[in-house]
Enzyme design. Structure first.
Site, mmCIF file in Angstrom:
data_model
loop_
_atom_site.group_PDB
_atom_site.id
_atom_site.type_symbol
_atom_site.label_atom_id
_atom_site.label_comp_id
_atom_site.label_asym_id
_atom_site.label_seq_id
_atom_site.Cartn_x
_atom_site.Cartn_y
_atom_site.Cartn_z
ATOM 1 N N ASP A 66 -5.266 -0.092 4.676
ATOM 2 C CA ASP A 66 -5.294 -1.336 3.456
ATOM 3 C C ASP A 66 -6.553 -1.298 2.442
ATOM 4 O O ASP A 66 -6.418 -1.275 1.511
ATOM 5 C CB ASP A 66 -5.146 -2.776 4.168
ATOM 6 N N GLU A 138 0.521 1.862 4.631
ATOM 7 C CA GLU A 138 -0.674 1.929 4.703
ATOM 8 C C GLU A 138 -1.739 2.654 5.788
ATOM 9 O O GLU A 138 -2.759 3.160 5.716
ATOM 10 C CB GLU A 138 -1.215 0.169 4.915
#
Length: 179
Positions: A66, A138
């Protein structure tokens, strides 16, 4: 051959290595340590149901991915839109890294085919759940980062996000109008 034997012992699914290799091709990145990619695709349900495999789940990778994705996309949009305010840049970044956008990219990469899921998650359609796909993507970005460096990871992320930035209308498909 050594890696193939190791993967066969580690995972009950004998087709996992060919699927990971196919994903590498779709990503345009060959891992030095394929176990990083396997970790990125290991859901908590699989890790909990298979403690003897000693494969960690992908949640820590999601966290790192992320951050890597956020920085990479921020770099892309600040270059593309030099005159926009911080608020406008933040909205564009949020639109590009939200669950819907990430899940769409993950579906195009066929990440769901490579998931290591527990039985319950498998039965409930986990391979196509947007939240799982977004989190796995991610985690894959984190795996690439850990296997190489930020520059290589940024270049891969750029391949998936340049189409959004070439067509301003695409960005608006992913805006969350609730916020």
């Amino acid at each position: 051959m050594i890696m193939e034997n190791f993967m066969e012992k580690l995972f009950p699914d004998k087709n996992i290595l060919p699927r990971l290799k196919a994903l590498e091709k779709r990503l345009g990145y060959r891992f030095r340590d394929i176990l990083l990619l396997a970790t990125a695709l290991t859901h908590r349900s699989f890790a909990n149901e298979n403690p003897h495999h000693s494969m960690p789940d992908n949640e820590r990778f999601e966290f790192l991915g992320d951050a890597v994705l956020g920085l990479s996309v921020a770099d892309l949009i600040i270059s593309k839109y030099p005159g926009l305010s911080e608020g406008a840049l933040s909205k564009i970044r949020a639109a590009l890294v939200n669950e819907k956008a990430l899940a769409d990219i993950a579906r195009n990469l066929k990440i769901g085919e490579c998931f290591l899921l527990g039985r319950g998650e498998e039965k409930s359609g986990g391979r196509d759940k947007s939240s799982l796909l977004a989190n796995a993507l991610e985690a894959v970005f984190a795996a690439i980062y850990l296997d190489s460096n930020f520059e290589k990871t940024h270049n891969i992320i750029k391949l998936f996000y340049v189409p959004f930035l070439k067509d301003d209308e695409l960005i608006y498909l992913y805006f969350d109008y609730k916020t």
